[in-house]
Design a protein around this motif. Structure first.
Motif, PDB file in Angstrom:
ATOM      1  N   LEU A 189       0.836  -1.205   0.000  1.00  0.00           N
ATOM      2  CA  LEU A 189       0.000   0.000   0.000  1.00  0.00           C
ATOM      3  C   LEU A 189       0.869   1.252   0.000  1.00  0.00           C
ATOM      4  O   LEU A 189       0.574   2.220  -0.705  1.00  0.00           O
ATOM      5  CB  LEU A 189      -0.917   0.000   1.219  1.00  0.00           C
ATOM      6  CG  LEU A 189      -2.077  -0.987   1.159  1.00  0.00           C
ATOM      7  CD1 LEU A 189      -2.780  -1.053   2.500  1.00  0.00           C
ATOM      8  CD2 LEU A 189      -3.073  -0.570   0.081  1.00  0.00           C
ATOM      9  N   GLY A 244       2.135   1.692  -3.467  1.00  0.00           N
ATOM     10  CA  GLY A 244       1.084   2.206  -4.342  1.00  0.00           C
ATOM     11  C   GLY A 244       0.878   3.691  -4.144  1.00  0.00           C
ATOM     12  O   GLY A 244       0.757   4.460  -5.105  1.00  0.00           O
ATOM     13  N   TYR A 245       0.872   4.102  -2.857  1.00  0.00           N
ATOM     14  CA  TYR A 245       0.679   5.521  -2.544  1.00  0.00           C
ATOM     15  C   TYR A 245       1.810   6.361  -3.136  1.00  0.00           C
ATOM     16  O   TYR A 245       1.572   7.398  -3.740  1.00  0.00           O
ATOM     17  CB  TYR A 245       0.614   5.695  -1.026  1.00  0.00           C
ATOM     18  CG  TYR A 245       0.412   7.112  -0.579  1.00  0.00           C
ATOM     19  CD1 TYR A 245      -0.860   7.658  -0.535  1.00  0.00           C
ATOM     20  CD2 TYR A 245       1.489   7.917  -0.218  1.00  0.00           C
ATOM     21  CE1 TYR A 245      -1.061   8.959  -0.128  1.00  0.00           C
ATOM     22  CE2 TYR A 245       1.303   9.219   0.183  1.00  0.00           C
ATOM     23  CZ  TYR A 245       0.024   9.742   0.237  1.00  0.00           C
ATOM     24  OH  TYR A 245      -0.157  11.031   0.621  1.00  0.00           O
ATOM     25  N   VAL A 259       1.445   6.749  -6.866  1.00  0.00           N
ATOM     26  CA  VAL A 259       0.459   7.750  -7.298  1.00  0.00           C
ATOM     27  C   VAL A 259       1.115   9.116  -7.418  1.00  0.00           C
ATOM     28  O   VAL A 259       0.963   9.816  -8.424  1.00  0.00           O
ATOM     29  CB  VAL A 259      -0.720   7.807  -6.317  1.00  0.00           C
ATOM     30  CG1 VAL A 259      -1.573   9.026  -6.582  1.00  0.00           C
ATOM     31  CG2 VAL A 259      -1.561   6.562  -6.445  1.00  0.00           C
ATOM     32  N   LEU A 269      -3.709  17.639  -8.578  1.00  0.00           N
ATOM     33  CA  LEU A 269      -4.424  16.417  -8.943  1.00  0.00           C
ATOM     34  C   LEU A 269      -3.831  15.221  -8.199  1.00  0.00           C
ATOM     35  O   LEU A 269      -4.559  14.399  -7.636  1.00  0.00           O
ATOM     36  CB  LEU A 269      -4.338  16.214 -10.456  1.00  0.00           C
ATOM     37  CG  LEU A 269      -5.049  14.982 -10.977  1.00  0.00           C
ATOM     38  CD1 LEU A 269      -6.529  15.081 -10.695  1.00  0.00           C
ATOM     39  CD2 LEU A 269      -4.815  14.827 -12.469  1.00  0.00           C
ATOM     40  N   ALA A 285      -5.036  15.188  -4.716  1.00  0.00           N
ATOM     41  CA  ALA A 285      -6.440  14.777  -4.584  1.00  0.00           C
ATOM     42  C   ALA A 285      -6.580  13.264  -4.703  1.00  0.00           C
ATOM     43  O   ALA A 285      -7.339  12.639  -3.952  1.00  0.00           O
ATOM     44  CB  ALA A 285      -7.276  15.479  -5.649  1.00  0.00           C
ATOM     45  N   ILE A 286      -5.852  12.671  -5.654  1.00  0.00           N
ATOM     46  CA  ILE A 286      -5.954  11.225  -5.849  1.00  0.00           C
ATOM     47  C   ILE A 286      -5.271  10.481  -4.702  1.00  0.00           C
ATOM     48  O   ILE A 286      -5.791   9.494  -4.176  1.00  0.00           O
ATOM     49  CB  ILE A 286      -5.327  10.833  -7.206  1.00  0.00           C
ATOM     50  CG1 ILE A 286      -6.060  11.516  -8.357  1.00  0.00           C
ATOM     51  CG2 ILE A 286      -5.343   9.331  -7.390  1.00  0.00           C
ATOM     52  CD1 ILE A 286      -7.458  11.065  -8.572  1.00  0.00           C
ATOM     53  N   ILE A 300      -7.313   9.905  -1.539  1.00  0.00           N
ATOM     54  CA  ILE A 300      -8.284   8.811  -1.611  1.00  0.00           C
ATOM     55  C   ILE A 300      -7.581   7.467  -1.427  1.00  0.00           C
ATOM     56  O   ILE A 300      -8.044   6.609  -0.682  1.00  0.00           O
ATOM     57  CB  ILE A 300      -9.016   8.861  -2.964  1.00  0.00           C
ATOM     58  CG1 ILE A 300      -9.753  10.185  -3.089  1.00  0.00           C
ATOM     59  CG2 ILE A 300      -9.970   7.703  -3.101  1.00  0.00           C
ATOM     60  CD1 ILE A 300     -10.197  10.499  -4.474  1.00  0.00           C
ATOM     61  N   VAL A 301      -6.415   7.338  -2.094  1.00  0.00           N
ATOM     62  CA  VAL A 301      -5.679   6.080  -1.988  1.00  0.00           C
ATOM     63  C   VAL A 301      -5.281   5.811  -0.540  1.00  0.00           C
ATOM     64  O   VAL A 301      -5.450   4.701  -0.022  1.00  0.00           O
ATOM     65  CB  VAL A 301      -4.442   6.123  -2.903  1.00  0.00           C
ATOM     66  CG1 VAL A 301      -3.564   4.913  -2.669  1.00  0.00           C
ATOM     67  CG2 VAL A 301      -4.861   6.184  -4.353  1.00  0.00           C
ATOM     68  N   VAL A 359      -8.458   4.860   1.532  1.00  0.00           N
ATOM     69  CA  VAL A 359      -8.951   3.512   1.227  1.00  0.00           C
ATOM     70  C   VAL A 359      -8.038   2.472   1.864  1.00  0.00           C
ATOM     71  O   VAL A 359      -8.492   1.492   2.463  1.00  0.00           O
ATOM     72  CB  VAL A 359      -9.024   3.301  -0.301  1.00  0.00           C
ATOM     73  CG1 VAL A 359      -9.223   1.837  -0.619  1.00  0.00           C
ATOM     74  CG2 VAL A 359     -10.160   4.110  -0.897  1.00  0.00           C
ATOM     75  N   ILE A 365      -7.847   0.854   5.796  1.00  0.00           N
ATOM     76  CA  ILE A 365      -8.616  -0.276   6.315  1.00  0.00           C
ATOM     77  C   ILE A 365      -7.696  -1.411   6.764  1.00  0.00           C
ATOM     78  O   ILE A 365      -8.065  -2.254   7.576  1.00  0.00           O
ATOM     79  CB  ILE A 365      -9.620  -0.778   5.247  1.00  0.00           C
ATOM     80  CG1 ILE A 365     -10.574  -1.792   5.849  1.00  0.00           C
ATOM     81  CG2 ILE A 365      -8.919  -1.415   4.081  1.00  0.00           C
ATOM     82  CD1 ILE A 365     -11.924  -1.752   5.261  1.00  0.00           C
TER      83      ILE A 365
END
Lengths: 240, 221
Positions: free
Chosen positions: A134, A137-138, A141, A150, A153-154, A157-158, A161, A164
């Motif tokens: 994770l 991935g972050y 991005v 942008l 902003a993305i 969200i990542v 999410v 969790i």
């Protein structure tokens, strides 16, 4: 908090705090490592290898804490539009990923003499590995999207999410009966661990936390400098 | 409600006319099913143990392959922007598009999985529970794929990013989906795994559209 939305104010504060933070980190590490390597006893079952715990457990705590930190600041950015919150989340990610990697690596080194294997796919190890993915991935991005607003902003969200995963990691050893030992410090009825060991472990945890905060402040400074550089470059292009 | 139904029919019609990626996804699964026995040898006992996991894995990767196209085309030609102007909440539109993806890609693949399972020597007694779990799980796979698709919708080359972002989220679905079938092998009940899988799917159903809509709005600002 809104006062420190001004990067200059934040930088002044960071520059004032940083020397003390570095000193605190150094002192805590000296105390913690002395306690871990010298004064704390060897385990009756594991022998001297138990000392790996003092670098392994705090690393995993900070690995998780950094993700929570990142998710918290992503939420702050989403809700309050605080201009520095995105930078705080962004700079926490690589540091958290390194602590997460440290936790996996030291765990692997500890696992070899104790469990007889470098790696098992049990719940705690797997969920920690997912946390590492994770983080990657972050970070990906931020690297994939060039336009900073942008990307921010993305990335928010990542991060949200992915958060969790944190309760899943925490409770993985209770939900599934696995090789990794269940919680022995933060549990109902007080810690089940020898006092000197606990003292050394907590000192190391504080040292790791201080180290995280130090590194985070330094990279926040870098991030703000990068922003300024970008701004002035854009200004230069537009100016002519 | 009418608008949502219209969007659903539109997406289904588009998928029917343009192929929608089902063909590519199906040939991917077929390739895995044909190549696995060749790669690990035709040992039937070994194949039986691997069958459920292999089918889940191939479905998961096949769905991932099609994740990019869920929102991309609609974002590029501006139809997504038009959809934001309706009175319908944008989250519901994102949900409907994910469901259209499920109906056109994941569900058909999940429905035809049992014969492929027989090819891999999956125990016939495990087939019903395997079928049930893969149909339930395929909805979660589609929803998470739509999340990946939304997050990378405005990017030129989002393919790699989709897999990095979505794979960690797929792991719980994969674990409980496969364990529903393998539990049966050890004569344990498959029900707990199946219920957890159902819970994950329902959680995705609620949470994913929110995140999708937020990401898409960021691209349209």
């Amino acid at each position: 908090m809104q006062k420190f939305a001004n990067p200059t104010l934040f930088l002044n504060l960071a520059n004032a705090v940083l020397p003390y933070l570095i000193a605190i980190t150094a002192v805590l590490f000296t105390l913690g490592l002395y306690g871990a390597l010298v004064t704390s006893p060897a385990d009756y079952q594991q022998g001297e290898t138990v000392r790996i715990m003092y670098v392994h457990v705090p690393a995993s705590w900070i690995g998780m804490f950094a993700y929570g930190f990142m998710a918290f600041f992503s939420a702050v950015a989403l809700i309050f539009r605080h201009p520095l919150a995105d930078a705080a989340a962004k700079t926490a990610a690589p540091i958290g990923a390194v602590f997460c990697f440290l936790a996996l690596a030291t765990g692997s080194i500890w696992g070899k003499p104790m469990w007889g294997t470098w790696w098992v796919w049990d719940a705690r190890l797997t969920s920690m590995f997912i946390l590492m993915l994770l983080y990657l991935g972050y970070i990906a991005v931020w690297q994939a999207i060039e336009e900073p607003f942008l990307a921010a902003a993305i990335a928010r969200i990542v991060a949200l999410v992915g958060s969790i995963i944190l309760p899943i990691i925490k409770f993985s050893v209770d939900w599934w009966n696995t090789l990794h030992q269940p919680a022995s410090v933060f549990k109902m009825g007080g810690p089940a661990i020898e006092t000197r060991m606990l003292a050394a472990l907590l000192t190391m945890a504080l040292a790791y936390t201080a180290l995280f905060l130090t590194l985070h402040l330094i990279s926040m400074r870098t991030e703000i400098a990068k922003r300024k550089l970008r701004q002035s470059r854009l200004f230069e292009i537009r100016g002519n | 409600m009418g608008a949502l139904k219209a969007i659903l029919w539109r997406d289904l019609a588009l998928a029917r006319q343009q192929g929608g990626g089902l063909g590519a996804a199906f040939s991917f699964i077929l390739a895995v099913v044909v190549l696995v026995p060749l790669a690990i040898g035709p040992d039937l006992v070994l194949l039986q143990r691997l069958a459920a996991g292999m089918l889940w894995l191939s479905l998961l990767l096949a769905v991932l392959l099609t994740a990019e196209q869920i929102f991309q085309r609609d974002l590029e030609d501006g139809s997504l922007e038009l959809m934001t102007m309706t009175t319908v909440p944008f989250e519901l539109i994102a949900l409907v598009k994910a469901i259209a993806h499920w109906l056109t890609v994941s569900l058909p693949l999940a429905v035809i999985a049992p014969p492929l399972g027989l090819l891999l020597n999956l125990d016939i007694n495990q087939l019903p529970i395997f079928w049930l779990s893969i149909i339930v799980g395929s909805l979660a796979l589609s929803l998470l794929a739509s999340l990946g698709g939304a997050i990378t919708a405005g990017l030129r080359r989002g393919g790699l990013l989709v897999s990095i972002l979505v794979l960690p989220l797929y792991i719980p679905v994969l674990i409980f989906g496969v364990s529903a079938t393998t539990m049966l092998m050890g004569a344990q009940s498959a029900v707990p795994s199946l219920l957890v899988l159902l819970a994950i799917t329902l959680l995705c159903l609620v949470m994913v559209p929110l995140a999708c809509a937020a990401a898409l709005r960021a691209y349209m600002r």
